[in-house]
Design a protein around this motif. Sequence first.
Motif, PDB file in Angstrom:
ATOM      1  N   LYS A   2       0.839  -1.192   0.000  1.00 17.35           N
ATOM      2  CA  LYS A   2       0.000   0.000   0.000  1.00 17.35           C
ATOM      3  C   LYS A   2       0.875   1.244   0.000  1.00 17.35           C
ATOM      4  O   LYS A   2       1.742   1.386   0.849  1.00 17.35           O
ATOM      5  CB  LYS A   2      -0.912   0.025   1.228  1.00 17.35           C
ATOM      6  CG  LYS A   2      -2.137  -0.848   1.096  1.00 17.35           C
ATOM      7  CD  LYS A   2      -3.011  -0.782   2.324  1.00 17.35           C
ATOM      8  CE  LYS A   2      -3.660   0.559   2.478  1.00 17.35           C
ATOM      9  NZ  LYS A   2      -4.643   0.597   3.578  1.00 17.35           N
ATOM     10  N   GLN A  22       0.510   3.121 -10.445  1.00 16.56           N
ATOM     11  CA  GLN A  22      -0.505   2.098 -10.707  1.00 16.56           C
ATOM     12  C   GLN A  22      -0.280   1.447 -12.060  1.00 16.56           C
ATOM     13  O   GLN A  22      -0.474   0.240 -12.207  1.00 16.56           O
ATOM     14  CB  GLN A  22      -1.901   2.727 -10.650  1.00 16.56           C
ATOM     15  CG  GLN A  22      -3.005   1.707 -10.506  1.00 16.56           C
ATOM     16  CD  GLN A  22      -3.027   1.101  -9.116  1.00 16.56           C
ATOM     17  OE1 GLN A  22      -3.487   1.730  -8.192  1.00 16.56           O
ATOM     18  NE2 GLN A  22      -2.540  -0.114  -8.971  1.00 16.56           N
ATOM     19  N   ASP A  25       2.396  -1.406 -11.964  1.00 14.23           N
ATOM     20  CA  ASP A  25       2.066  -2.669 -11.316  1.00 14.23           C
ATOM     21  C   ASP A  25       0.646  -2.580 -10.753  1.00 14.23           C
ATOM     22  O   ASP A  25       0.408  -1.876  -9.778  1.00 14.23           O
ATOM     23  CB  ASP A  25       3.068  -2.942 -10.182  1.00 14.23           C
ATOM     24  CG  ASP A  25       2.948  -4.325  -9.587  1.00 14.23           C
ATOM     25  OD1 ASP A  25       1.856  -4.932  -9.672  1.00 14.23           O
ATOM     26  OD2 ASP A  25       3.941  -4.789  -9.013  1.00 14.23           O
ATOM     27  N   GLN A  26      -0.273  -3.306 -11.374  1.00 19.66           N
ATOM     28  CA  GLN A  26      -1.679  -3.275 -10.956  1.00 19.66           C
ATOM     29  C   GLN A  26      -1.903  -3.876  -9.574  1.00 19.66           C
ATOM     30  O   GLN A  26      -2.958  -3.700  -8.977  1.00 19.66           O
ATOM     31  CB  GLN A  26      -2.549  -3.999 -11.982  1.00 19.66           C
ATOM     32  CG  GLN A  26      -2.617  -3.306 -13.325  1.00 19.66           C
ATOM     33  CD  GLN A  26      -3.281  -1.952 -13.261  1.00 19.66           C
ATOM     34  OE1 GLN A  26      -4.320  -1.780 -12.629  1.00 19.66           O
ATOM     35  NE2 GLN A  26      -2.676  -0.954 -13.892  1.00 19.66           N
ATOM     36  N   ASN A  27      -0.912  -4.616  -9.045  1.00 18.20           N
ATOM     37  CA  ASN A  27      -1.065  -5.256  -7.742  1.00 18.20           C
ATOM     38  C   ASN A  27      -0.776  -4.324  -6.572  1.00 18.20           C
ATOM     39  O   ASN A  27      -1.021  -4.691  -5.427  1.00 18.20           O
ATOM     40  CB  ASN A  27      -0.170  -6.492  -7.640  1.00 18.20           C
ATOM     41  CG  ASN A  27      -0.604  -7.558  -8.627  1.00 18.20           C
ATOM     42  OD1 ASN A  27      -1.792  -7.809  -8.788  1.00 18.20           O
ATOM     43  ND2 ASN A  27       0.346  -8.167  -9.304  1.00 18.20           N
ATOM     44  N   ILE A  28      -0.235  -3.144  -6.858  1.00 17.31           N
ATOM     45  CA  ILE A  28       0.038  -2.175  -5.793  1.00 17.31           C
ATOM     46  C   ILE A  28      -1.258  -1.414  -5.508  1.00 17.31           C
ATOM     47  O   ILE A  28      -1.948  -0.986  -6.435  1.00 17.31           O
ATOM     48  CB  ILE A  28       1.121  -1.166  -6.224  1.00 17.31           C
ATOM     49  CG1 ILE A  28       2.367  -1.872  -6.711  1.00 17.31           C
ATOM     50  CG2 ILE A  28       1.451  -0.212  -5.083  1.00 17.31           C
ATOM     51  CD1 ILE A  28       3.352  -0.935  -7.388  1.00 17.31           C
ATOM     52  N   GLU A  29      -1.576  -1.260  -4.236  1.00 18.01           N
ATOM     53  CA  GLU A  29      -2.704  -0.407  -3.853  1.00 18.01           C
ATOM     54  C   GLU A  29      -2.158   1.009  -3.730  1.00 18.01           C
ATOM     55  O   GLU A  29      -1.383   1.302  -2.821  1.00 18.01           O
ATOM     56  CB  GLU A  29      -3.302  -0.850  -2.524  1.00 18.01           C
ATOM     57  CG  GLU A  29      -4.007  -2.180  -2.563  1.00 18.01           C
ATOM     58  CD  GLU A  29      -4.622  -2.479  -1.210  1.00 18.01           C
ATOM     59  OE1 GLU A  29      -5.664  -1.871  -0.886  1.00 18.01           O
ATOM     60  OE2 GLU A  29      -4.038  -3.300  -0.487  1.00 18.01           O
TER      61      GLU A  29
END
Length: 140
Positions: A2, A22, A25-29
Amino acid sequence: MKVLILCTGNSCRSQMAHGFLQSFDQNIEVFSAGTEASGKLNAKAVQVMQEIGIDISGHTSDSVQKYLNDEWDYVITVCGGANESCPAFSGKVKHRLHIGFDDPSHAQGSDEFIMSEFHRVRDEIKDGFYKFYLENIKQA
């Protein structure tokens, strides 16, 4: 993972940084906020990001108060100039970083010059946050 990107108005630099991180890396909030959130996005920031295929038009300009009770892996301030003070974040944070940039919304002059400042700062944000991503997140 996060990440909170923090500035004063949350209308321009923090929004572009949010969009770039974002996109890496789409996995980062990823979230962004401001100590004095303007409540709206800077139209030129939206435009210069759209030019390179990153749509931030759906982002919201949020107050940092919204995120004080959350836990963060990184809180990154993006304020730049010497006459601009970086906001402090009093929430739970593992890592605090500063990656500073000029505020293109303060540019004055011809339309061409102002847009050139938005492009310059956009590209600096991309480079700065890609370096952060490679050094701190991708290898983690």
